[in-house]
Motif scaffolding. Structure first.
Motif, short mmCIF file in Angstrom:
data_model
loop_
_atom_site.label_atom_id
_atom_site.label_comp_id
_atom_site.label_asym_id
_atom_site.label_seq_id
_atom_site.Cartn_x
_atom_site.Cartn_y
_atom_site.Cartn_z
N ALA A 122 0.24 -10.00 7.34
CA ALA A 122 -0.20 -10.60 6.07
C ALA A 122 0.33 -9.80 4.88
O ALA A 122 0.74 -10.39 3.87
N GLU A 123 0.33 -8.48 4.96
CA GLU A 123 0.85 -7.66 3.87
C GLU A 123 2.35 -7.89 3.68
O GLU A 123 2.83 -8.01 2.55
N LYS A 124 3.07 -7.96 4.78
CA LYS A 124 4.52 -8.19 4.70
C LYS A 124 4.81 -9.58 4.14
O LYS A 124 5.70 -9.74 3.29
N ILE A 171 6.89 -10.47 0.65
CA ILE A 171 8.04 -11.38 0.63
C ILE A 171 7.82 -12.50 -0.39
O ILE A 171 8.70 -12.81 -1.19
N THR A 172 6.65 -13.10 -0.37
CA THR A 172 6.33 -14.19 -1.30
C THR A 172 6.36 -13.71 -2.74
O THR A 172 6.97 -14.34 -3.62
N GLU A 173 5.71 -12.58 -3.02
CA GLU A 173 5.62 -12.08 -4.38
C GLU A 173 6.96 -11.54 -4.87
O GLU A 173 7.30 -11.68 -6.05
N GLY A 216 0.80 -1.22 0.00
CA GLY A 216 0.00 0.00 0.00
C GLY A 216 0.83 1.27 0.00
O GLY A 216 0.38 2.32 0.47
N LYS A 217 2.03 1.22 -0.55
CA LYS A 217 2.92 2.37 -0.56
C LYS A 217 2.71 3.20 -1.83
O LYS A 217 2.11 2.76 -2.80
#
Length: 129
Positions: A80-82, A86-88, A34-35
């Motif tokens: 969850a966002e972090k 990391i995954t993506e 969300g940056k």
């Protein structure tokens, strides 16, 4: 205002790959964290394989690796966002660079009073907006 430092092994990174990496990481900062794209910085640093070690051994077998260090403001993202970032980000690195020896991603959360942009702390930025 994420600052994304990408360390990539190799002597050269084709301009199209570097651009795709910068655009992809900026896009992930926007979609996963969300940056603001306008406030996101991507710094690509190339390291010769003989100066990059995995398991105590230089990565000289022609393999490639990459490591991301991402500075973000503490408390602005959920677990969850972090995790999604990391995954993506790991998937993006593999997609653009091929198989990686390790492929790491680290998020560094900095206190808003200790992190700023153009001379304004994140604390003041969020208070003003």
């Amino acid at each position: 205002m994420p600052h994304i430092r990408a360390t990539v092994t190799g002597q050269d990174l084709p301009a199209a790959t570097a651009r795709a990496l910068a655009e992809g990481l900026t896009g992930l900062a926007v979609t996963a964290l969300g940056k603001s794209a306008e406030r996101t910085v991507v710094h690509l640093g190339l390291v010769p394989a003989d100066r990059y070690y995995v398991g105590g051994k230089p990565l000289t077998d022609g393999g490639r690796d990459a490591h991301l260090e991402v500075s973000i403001t503490a408390g602005t993202n959920s677990a969850a966002e972090k995790a999604a970032f990391i995954t993506e980000a790991a998937a993006l690195l593999s997609e653009l660079l091929g198989p990686l020896a390790r492929g790491g991603v680290a998020l560094h959360e900095l206190h808003p009073e200790s992190y700023g942009y153009q001379g304004v702390t994140q604390f003041d930025h969020y208070r003003r907006n």
